[in-house]
Design an enzyme around this catalytic site. Structure first.
Site, short mmCIF file in Angstrom:
data_model
loop_
_atom_site.label_atom_id
_atom_site.label_comp_id
_atom_site.label_asym_id
_atom_site.label_seq_id
_atom_site.Cartn_x
_atom_site.Cartn_y
_atom_site.Cartn_z
N PRO A 2 0.83 -1.20 0.00
CA PRO A 2 0.00 0.00 0.00
C PRO A 2 0.87 1.25 0.00
CG PRO A 2 -0.44 -1.36 1.95
CD PRO A 2 0.74 -1.94 1.25
N GLU A 3 0.48 2.25 -0.78
CA GLU A 3 1.21 3.50 -0.80
C GLU A 3 0.50 4.50 0.10
OE1 GLU A 3 3.34 4.60 -4.06
OE2 GLU A 3 3.07 2.76 -5.18
N LYS A 55 3.19 6.01 5.79
CA LYS A 55 2.47 4.74 5.65
C LYS A 55 2.05 4.17 7.00
CE LYS A 55 4.99 3.76 1.46
NZ LYS A 55 5.89 2.79 0.81
#
Ligand SMILES: [Zn+2]
Length: 277
Positions: A2-3, A55
């Site tokens: 996931p970014e 993140k």
């Protein structure tokens, strides 16, 4: 992986559903979390705020307790109405925070800890982060200075370093360098100020765009903008995941190579992004 924009959206969705509500139940498979939950129970506390930094996803509870989670490669947060069937197996459940109406379920989350506000301020993981690409007070000059400090690094590597810029991941790395026509293997010291500032500005613009309401999938390539319904995410990207396919600008086959210590895949067009200026 996931970014930053994925985590930002997850935090926003969780915040809308849960903020201001009391916790009805807390469950976790992490012994360290359970120990704290036994000592100072989470149930009964109010969820004050859920937000992301780079993140990291932070859930702030009343009574000075913050749950920090990091998704690494496979972790994700889902939100369900109470009693709704989960889309993932219970085996993958790591954390559940339930209110009267909703259940936030963290699946396959590898990193989770409870911290006080004071510990958050001292947390090495959070303190070391560069400017959050999605933060309101984002300052591109700080990021450019951070890049300059890594003069000998390849630009694609430097961009993935969360101490330089927090929130950019491997997909956007290739996309943004393509959009700026910069070869990913060029060293920071070889790049002009205008190149660095266009990379930083484009990073923010694209990630901001991807957290705007109503956009479901990561998008950098606008050629299919009018398409509706489900579309392969790769159809929405310029180069990432498109090895050997023709460049969307010039038709030259896109190439891919592993780059850096972590051997992350880098995609680029050798014609649009030549290795010398
Ligand atoms: Zn090209």
């Amino acid at each position: 992986m996931p970014e930053g924009d994925t985590i930002f959206r997850a935090a926003r969705t969780l915040h809308r559903a849960l903020a201001g509500k009391p916790v009805r139940a807390f469950e976790s498979v992490f012994p360290a979390l359970n120990r704290i939950n036994d000592d100072v129970p989470i149930a009964g506390r109010t969820i004050e705020r859920i937000h992301s930094t780079g993140k990291h996803l932070l859930i702030r509870f009343s009574g000075d307790l913050v749950l920090r989670t990091h998704m690494r490669m496979n972790g994700s947060w889902h939100i369900y109405r109470s009693g709704e069937k989960w889309q993932r197996s219970r085996r993958d459940m790591r954390i559940v925070v339930a209110t009267a109406d909703f259940e936030a379920v963290g699946f396959n989350i590898p990193v989770a800890e409870f911290l006080s506000e004071r510990e958050i301020a001292r947390s090495p993981e959070l303190r070391a982060l560069g400017p959050d690409v999605l933060a309101d007070d984002f300052d591109p000059q700080i990021v450019i200075a951070n890049l300059r400090e890594r003069a000998g690094s390849e630009i694609a590597e430097a961009l993935l370093n969360q101490r330089v810029l927090a929130g950019l991941g491997n997909v956007y790395k290739s996309e943004i360098l393509f959009m700026c026509r910069i070869n990913p293997f060029r060293r920071v010291q070889e790049l002009a100020e205008v190149d660095l500032s266009s990379i930083v500005e484009e990073s923010r613009r694209v990630l901001k765009l991807n957290v705007s309401e109503g956009l479901e999938l990561m998008t950098t390539y606008g050629g299919l903008r009018r398409t509706t319904g489900r579309t392969d995410p790769k159809d929405r990207l310029w180069v990432y995941g498109r090895a050997r396919l023709p460049c969307r600008r010039c038709g030259t086959p896109v190439v891919v190579r592993k780059q850096g210590n972590d051997a992350r895949l880098t995609y680029w067009c050798p014609h649009c992004q030549p290795s010398t200026a």
